[in-house]
Write a protein that holds these residues in place. Structure first.
Motif, PDB file in Angstrom:
ATOM      1  N   THR A 124       0.832  -1.208   0.000  1.00  0.00           N
ATOM      2  CA  THR A 124       0.000   0.000   0.000  1.00  0.00           C
ATOM      3  C   THR A 124       0.863   1.254   0.000  1.00  0.00           C
ATOM      4  O   THR A 124       0.603   2.210  -0.749  1.00  0.00           O
ATOM      5  CB  THR A 124      -0.932   0.010   1.223  1.00  0.00           C
ATOM      6  OG1 THR A 124      -1.699  -1.194   1.252  1.00  0.00           O
ATOM      7  CG2 THR A 124      -1.868   1.205   1.182  1.00  0.00           C
ATOM      8  N   ALA A 125       1.906   1.270   0.830  1.00  0.00           N
ATOM      9  CA  ALA A 125       2.789   2.438   0.909  1.00  0.00           C
ATOM     10  C   ALA A 125       3.484   2.685  -0.427  1.00  0.00           C
ATOM     11  O   ALA A 125       3.584   3.833  -0.893  1.00  0.00           O
ATOM     12  CB  ALA A 125       3.816   2.242   2.020  1.00  0.00           C
ATOM     13  N   LEU A 126       3.965   1.636  -1.084  1.00  0.00           N
ATOM     14  CA  LEU A 126       4.647   1.794  -2.371  1.00  0.00           C
ATOM     15  C   LEU A 126       3.685   2.282  -3.451  1.00  0.00           C
ATOM     16  O   LEU A 126       4.032   3.130  -4.281  1.00  0.00           O
ATOM     17  CB  LEU A 126       5.297   0.474  -2.784  1.00  0.00           C
ATOM     18  CG  LEU A 126       6.478   0.018  -1.919  1.00  0.00           C
ATOM     19  CD1 LEU A 126       6.969  -1.350  -2.365  1.00  0.00           C
ATOM     20  CD2 LEU A 126       7.614   1.034  -1.977  1.00  0.00           C
ATOM     21  N   TYR A 127       2.466   1.755  -3.440  1.00  0.00           N
ATOM     22  CA  TYR A 127       1.466   2.187  -4.422  1.00  0.00           C
ATOM     23  C   TYR A 127       1.155   3.672  -4.239  1.00  0.00           C
ATOM     24  O   TYR A 127       1.062   4.432  -5.208  1.00  0.00           O
ATOM     25  CB  TYR A 127       0.203   1.346  -4.262  1.00  0.00           C
ATOM     26  CG  TYR A 127      -0.894   1.692  -5.249  1.00  0.00           C
ATOM     27  CD1 TYR A 127      -0.866   1.190  -6.543  1.00  0.00           C
ATOM     28  CD2 TYR A 127      -1.950   2.521  -4.880  1.00  0.00           C
ATOM     29  CE1 TYR A 127      -1.866   1.503  -7.453  1.00  0.00           C
ATOM     30  CE2 TYR A 127      -2.950   2.840  -5.774  1.00  0.00           C
ATOM     31  CZ  TYR A 127      -2.904   2.331  -7.058  1.00  0.00           C
ATOM     32  OH  TYR A 127      -3.890   2.647  -7.961  1.00  0.00           O
ATOM     33  N   ILE A 128       1.016   4.091  -2.983  1.00  0.00           N
ATOM     34  CA  ILE A 128       0.728   5.498  -2.692  1.00  0.00           C
ATOM     35  C   ILE A 128       1.884   6.388  -3.125  1.00  0.00           C
ATOM     36  O   ILE A 128       1.694   7.453  -3.744  1.00  0.00           O
ATOM     37  CB  ILE A 128       0.433   5.668  -1.191  1.00  0.00           C
ATOM     38  CG1 ILE A 128      -0.949   5.086  -0.861  1.00  0.00           C
ATOM     39  CG2 ILE A 128       0.509   7.127  -0.776  1.00  0.00           C
ATOM     40  CD1 ILE A 128      -1.238   5.007   0.625  1.00  0.00           C
ATOM     41  N   VAL A 129       3.104   5.965  -2.795  1.00  0.00           N
ATOM     42  CA  VAL A 129       4.281   6.762  -3.149  1.00  0.00           C
ATOM     43  C   VAL A 129       4.376   6.946  -4.656  1.00  0.00           C
ATOM     44  O   VAL A 129       4.633   8.047  -5.161  1.00  0.00           O
ATOM     45  CB  VAL A 129       5.560   6.095  -2.594  1.00  0.00           C
ATOM     46  CG1 VAL A 129       6.795   6.708  -3.224  1.00  0.00           C
ATOM     47  CG2 VAL A 129       5.619   6.257  -1.081  1.00  0.00           C
ATOM     48  N   LYS A 130       4.178   5.876  -5.413  1.00  0.00           N
ATOM     49  CA  LYS A 130       4.297   5.949  -6.868  1.00  0.00           C
ATOM     50  C   LYS A 130       3.198   6.806  -7.478  1.00  0.00           C
ATOM     51  O   LYS A 130       3.442   7.608  -8.389  1.00  0.00           O
ATOM     52  CB  LYS A 130       4.250   4.535  -7.450  1.00  0.00           C
ATOM     53  CG  LYS A 130       4.320   4.472  -8.969  1.00  0.00           C
ATOM     54  CD  LYS A 130       5.628   5.029  -9.502  1.00  0.00           C
ATOM     55  CE  LYS A 130       5.705   4.864 -11.012  1.00  0.00           C
ATOM     56  NZ  LYS A 130       6.932   5.457 -11.581  1.00  0.00           N
ATOM     57  N   ARG A 131       1.980   6.652  -7.003  1.00  0.00           N
ATOM     58  CA  ARG A 131       0.836   7.338  -7.612  1.00  0.00           C
ATOM     59  C   ARG A 131       0.716   8.795  -7.176  1.00  0.00           C
ATOM     60  O   ARG A 131       0.277   9.646  -7.953  1.00  0.00           O
ATOM     61  CB  ARG A 131      -0.461   6.596  -7.274  1.00  0.00           C
ATOM     62  CG  ARG A 131      -0.637   5.277  -8.030  1.00  0.00           C
ATOM     63  CD  ARG A 131      -0.745   5.521  -9.539  1.00  0.00           C
ATOM     64  NE  ARG A 131      -0.924   4.291 -10.284  1.00  0.00           N
ATOM     65  CZ  ARG A 131      -2.108   3.832 -10.681  1.00  0.00           C
ATOM     66  NH1 ARG A 131      -3.211   4.495 -10.351  1.00  0.00           N
ATOM     67  NH2 ARG A 131      -2.191   2.731 -11.383  1.00  0.00           N
ATOM     68  N   TYR A 132       1.068   9.090  -5.928  1.00  0.00           N
ATOM     69  CA  TYR A 132       0.714  10.401  -5.387  1.00  0.00           C
ATOM     70  C   TYR A 132       1.880  11.212  -4.831  1.00  0.00           C
ATOM     71  O   TYR A 132       1.813  12.428  -4.789  1.00  0.00           O
ATOM     72  CB  TYR A 132      -0.327  10.247  -4.262  1.00  0.00           C
ATOM     73  CG  TYR A 132      -1.569   9.538  -4.714  1.00  0.00           C
ATOM     74  CD1 TYR A 132      -2.488  10.167  -5.563  1.00  0.00           C
ATOM     75  CD2 TYR A 132      -1.831   8.234  -4.314  1.00  0.00           C
ATOM     76  CE1 TYR A 132      -3.637   9.508  -5.985  1.00  0.00           C
ATOM     77  CE2 TYR A 132      -2.976   7.579  -4.725  1.00  0.00           C
ATOM     78  CZ  TYR A 132      -3.875   8.217  -5.562  1.00  0.00           C
ATOM     79  OH  TYR A 132      -4.996   7.567  -5.981  1.00  0.00           O
TER      80      TYR A 132
ATOM     81  N   ASN B 110      -9.929  15.202   2.174  1.00  0.00           N
ATOM     82  CA  ASN B 110      -8.621  14.695   2.595  1.00  0.00           C
ATOM     83  C   ASN B 110      -7.771  14.288   1.396  1.00  0.00           C
ATOM     84  O   ASN B 110      -6.556  14.490   1.379  1.00  0.00           O
ATOM     85  CB  ASN B 110      -8.796  13.502   3.537  1.00  0.00           C
ATOM     86  CG  ASN B 110      -9.395  13.916   4.866  1.00  0.00           C
ATOM     87  OD1 ASN B 110      -9.205  15.034   5.316  1.00  0.00           O
ATOM     88  ND2 ASN B 110     -10.138  13.015   5.485  1.00  0.00           N
ATOM     89  N   ALA B 111      -8.427  13.684   0.370  1.00  0.00           N
ATOM     90  CA  ALA B 111      -7.685  13.247  -0.808  1.00  0.00           C
ATOM     91  C   ALA B 111      -7.125  14.443  -1.567  1.00  0.00           C
ATOM     92  O   ALA B 111      -6.022  14.388  -2.116  1.00  0.00           O
ATOM     93  CB  ALA B 111      -8.591  12.411  -1.709  1.00  0.00           C
ATOM     94  N   GLU B 112      -7.891  15.528  -1.615  1.00  0.00           N
ATOM     95  CA  GLU B 112      -7.414  16.718  -2.327  1.00  0.00           C
ATOM     96  C   GLU B 112      -6.214  17.338  -1.613  1.00  0.00           C
ATOM     97  O   GLU B 112      -5.310  17.864  -2.246  1.00  0.00           O
ATOM     98  CB  GLU B 112      -8.557  17.734  -2.443  1.00  0.00           C
ATOM     99  CG  GLU B 112      -9.642  17.306  -3.441  1.00  0.00           C
ATOM    100  CD  GLU B 112     -10.821  18.267  -3.433  1.00  0.00           C
ATOM    101  OE1 GLU B 112     -10.858  19.134  -2.528  1.00  0.00           O
ATOM    102  OE2 GLU B 112     -11.700  18.134  -4.304  1.00  0.00           O
ATOM    103  N   GLU B 113      -6.207  17.255  -0.283  1.00  0.00           N
ATOM    104  CA  GLU B 113      -5.090  17.829   0.465  1.00  0.00           C
ATOM    105  C   GLU B 113      -3.817  17.009   0.291  1.00  0.00           C
ATOM    106  O   GLU B 113      -2.717  17.543   0.340  1.00  0.00           O
ATOM    107  CB  GLU B 113      -5.450  17.900   1.951  1.00  0.00           C
ATOM    108  CG  GLU B 113      -6.538  18.919   2.260  1.00  0.00           C
ATOM    109  CD  GLU B 113      -6.888  18.918   3.737  1.00  0.00           C
ATOM    110  OE1 GLU B 113      -6.348  18.064   4.473  1.00  0.00           O
ATOM    111  OE2 GLU B 113      -7.711  19.755   4.153  1.00  0.00           O
ATOM    112  N   LYS B 114      -3.977  15.688   0.076  1.00  0.00           N
ATOM    113  CA  LYS B 114      -2.831  14.800  -0.124  1.00  0.00           C
ATOM    114  C   LYS B 114      -1.765  14.989   0.964  1.00  0.00           C
ATOM    115  O   LYS B 114      -0.575  15.086   0.688  1.00  0.00           O
ATOM    116  CB  LYS B 114      -2.210  15.024  -1.507  1.00  0.00           C
ATOM    117  CG  LYS B 114      -3.093  14.592  -2.665  1.00  0.00           C
ATOM    118  CD  LYS B 114      -2.330  14.709  -3.982  1.00  0.00           C
ATOM    119  CE  LYS B 114      -3.119  14.112  -5.138  1.00  0.00           C
ATOM    120  NZ  LYS B 114      -4.323  14.843  -5.473  1.00  0.00           N
TER     121      LYS B 114
END
Length: 591
Positions: free
Chosen positions: A168-176, A375-379
């Motif tokens: 999950t952490a790697l997916y988040i890092v790559k995407r966002y 929350n998603a918009e604030e990232k």
């Protein structure tokens, strides 16, 4: 150590001594171990400490208990640092450490030799480095997190539960949150964030591994009850038919092998939606492939004991397979039917998880969903870290709605993380809710009251448990010991129930254990008596172990013998009781 707080403690004391000295004490039951950590501790004691001090069974138990006590303290420190580093200092740290320190499992595990406190410490440290990946994507954080996951694996099998959070952490890092300028190319871009076509082979290789493990159990695992492998007793196909859990596992392995060609077909679909879904799946599986490679490498290095003695691996995980399936599904379904067993299992899991923390976690989910867009918009990093912790809980939540068995102390890392998210629910709600002040204050007050109630109830239970243990000397076993020493000579031959059901002073060496008291099988009891000609017969007539005896009097199975009841010792009404309804009875046999 005449008494102990739970049924596992006595046999595990003997198991430690068995692996240390190679000696089976009279009360020895089974050679099963939780993991390699116990073996490593025993090796260290033998190679180092034994040079400076005499090691006895009691000393060995105390050494292990001190190690586990320090691990509990380490777990509290690790939680304090994790929360302070990633979510907020001050009141959140105090509240979460208070929630963990007052768990019922805390008092339970401090009084026995189960390594769950050590597992919790390793898992919290692994989560700390997993969350650091979101702040600074570094390959070294992946390696360190995998090291802690491997340490948790060799301690008590929980380590792989950390991998979904890392994916999950790697997916988040790559995407966002991925920034090419801040990430070393060789560490992340070329290794971690490259899509690997080899991912299509993962299901096929997983299926082969499952089938290999199944037949490894059949061919090499020696059952202690028979002294033979399943293959020697049943043959390969016969073992699969005799043990359905092995058959189902093998069938799952075969099905997994067919997933690989299916993935290849779907990846070439002309449907854009299917192709996009497969791209995402391939990306996630690419991260999982890298993590598995690192995790298996660290596990093989740290778990070298399994390479030295493969039997340790089988003795750890074969009984685990039986417990997770047999105790969670087969037994309950046979007793209650599928529907009732399934619902009862979910209720039991929620109770074991802790209802208050479960409600707290549901509150967080509701708040996160309600304010998802904002929350998603604030990232913010904290938002992504919460999602990573949700990824950590996906697998145990799946287990909660399955029939797989998982006890209260197995869930320590999971309800600790649920508590972190629950407190984060308060933070998110307080910062995002723009409605009535009265409603806002009422919600926050209710959640805080729930936390206070949970801490108070569990703290009182922990204190009461610890105060009760100061009165252990009032357990009926002490009266039994004194009576034996005053009335029965040490040279007397005694037929007794297994040590799990009765207390026998260690100086009585001519004790013959009749296992039928445990299994309710008394067909050979008369022959057993004739073979050993005991002067005394000693067993537990109460509900110890919840196994009532199939006869109302000893004369029912020993007709014609002169039987005299010479001792009765009951636990009812005592301030401290190992079991609530012990009733030890001693009969003299006159030939």
């Amino acid at each position: 150590m005449i008494t102990y707080a739970n049924a596992d403690e006595g046999w595990f004391m003997d198991t430690l001594w068995y692996y240390y000295a190679g000696v089976e004490r009279p009360s020895f039951r089974i050679a099963s171990i939780y993991g390699l950590v116990e073996i490593y501790i025993l090796w260290a004691v033998k190679l180092v400490l034994s040079k400076f001090m005499a090691i006895t069974p009691s000393v060995l138990v105390l050494i292990v208990r001190w190690i586990y006590l320090f691990s509990w303290i380490g777990a509290l420190i690790a939680l304090w640092r994790l929360v302070g580093r990633h979510f907020g200092r001050g009141w959140q740290q105090v509240l979460l450490v208070s929630i963990l320190a007052t768990r019922p499992a805390y008092a339970y595990l401090l009084n026995n030799l189960k390594p769950d406190g050590l597992v919790l410490m390793f898992m919290l440290l692994g989560l700390d480095y997993t969350l650091r990946i979101i702040d600074r994507p570094r390959f070294k954080f992946i390696v360190i997190a995998c090291v802690f996951a491997s340490l948790a694996l060799i301690t008590k099998y929980v380590g792989p539960f950390l991998l979904p959070a890392m994916v999950t952490a790697l997916y988040i890092v790559k995407r966002y949150r991925y920034d090419n300028r801040s990430v070393p190319q060789a560490g992340m871009e070329k290794i971690v964030f490259t899509k690997h076509n080899a991912v299509y082979a993962i299901p096929f290789l997983t299926g082969l591994m499952i089938i290999g493990l199944v037949f490894g159990v059949i061919l090499f695992y020696v059952r202690q009850s028979t002294g033979a492998t399943l293959y020697a007793r049943y043959g390969a196909m016969g073992a699969l038919l005799a043990y359905r859990s092995l058959l189902y596992a093998a069938a799952a392995g075969v099905l997994a092998m067919f997933v690989s060609p299916l993935m290849i077909v779907l990846a070439r679909s002309r449907n854009e939606l299917v192709r996009n879904a497969m791209d995402t799946i391939t990306e996630i599986m690419s991260y999982a492939l890298v993590l598995l490679a690192v995790f298996l490498t660290t596990s093989l290095v740290i778990g070298f004991g399994w390479l030295v003695r493969p039997a340790y691996f089988l003795m750890t995980y074969v009984p685990l397979g039986y417990c997770t399936v047999g105790m969670g599904a087969i037994t309950k379904v046979a007793a209650y039917g599928f529907f009732k067993a399934y619902l009862g299992n979910i209720v039991q899991k929620i109770t074991a998880f802790n209802p208050a923390l479960f409600v707290l976690f549901l509150f967080y989910l509701a708040v996160e969903v309600a304010f998802w867009k904002k929350n998603a918009e604030e990232k913010s990093p904290m938002f992504f870290k919460r999602l990573t912790l949700v990824g950590f809980l996906l697998l145990p939540l799946g287990i909660m709605v399955s029939m797989v068995w998982m006890s209260r102390h197995h869930m320590l890392p999971f309800y600790t993380v649920a508590a972190i998210l629950g407190i984060q629910g308060i933070v998110v709600f307080n910062g995002s809710f723009r409605g009535s002040r009265l409603v806002k204050r009422l919600v926050i007050f209710s959640v805080c009251a729930l936390c206070a109630f949970d801490i108070g109830i569990n703290a009182w239970g922990t204190v009461r448990s610890r105060l009760g243990q100061y009165r252990q000397h009032e357990d009926v076993a002490y009266e039994v010991r004194q009576w034996f020493r005053e009335n029965i000579p040490e040279t007397a031959v005694i037929v007794a129930a297994p040590y799990h059901y009765v207390y026998i002073p260690p100086e009585y060496e001519r004790v013959r254990i009749f296992q039928g008291f445990k299994d309710n099988k008394f067909s050979g009891f008369k022959n057993f008596i004739d073979a050993y000609r005991p002067e005394f017969i000693y067993y537990n007539e109460g509900a110890s172990g919840s196994d009532p005896l199939p006869f109302t009097a000893l004369s029912d199975v020993l007709p014609g013998e002169r039987i005299e009841l010479v001792g009765v010792f009951e636990s009812k009404g005592r301030p401290y009781r190992r079991f609530h309804d012990d009733k030890f009875v001693v009969y003299r046999v006159r030939y």
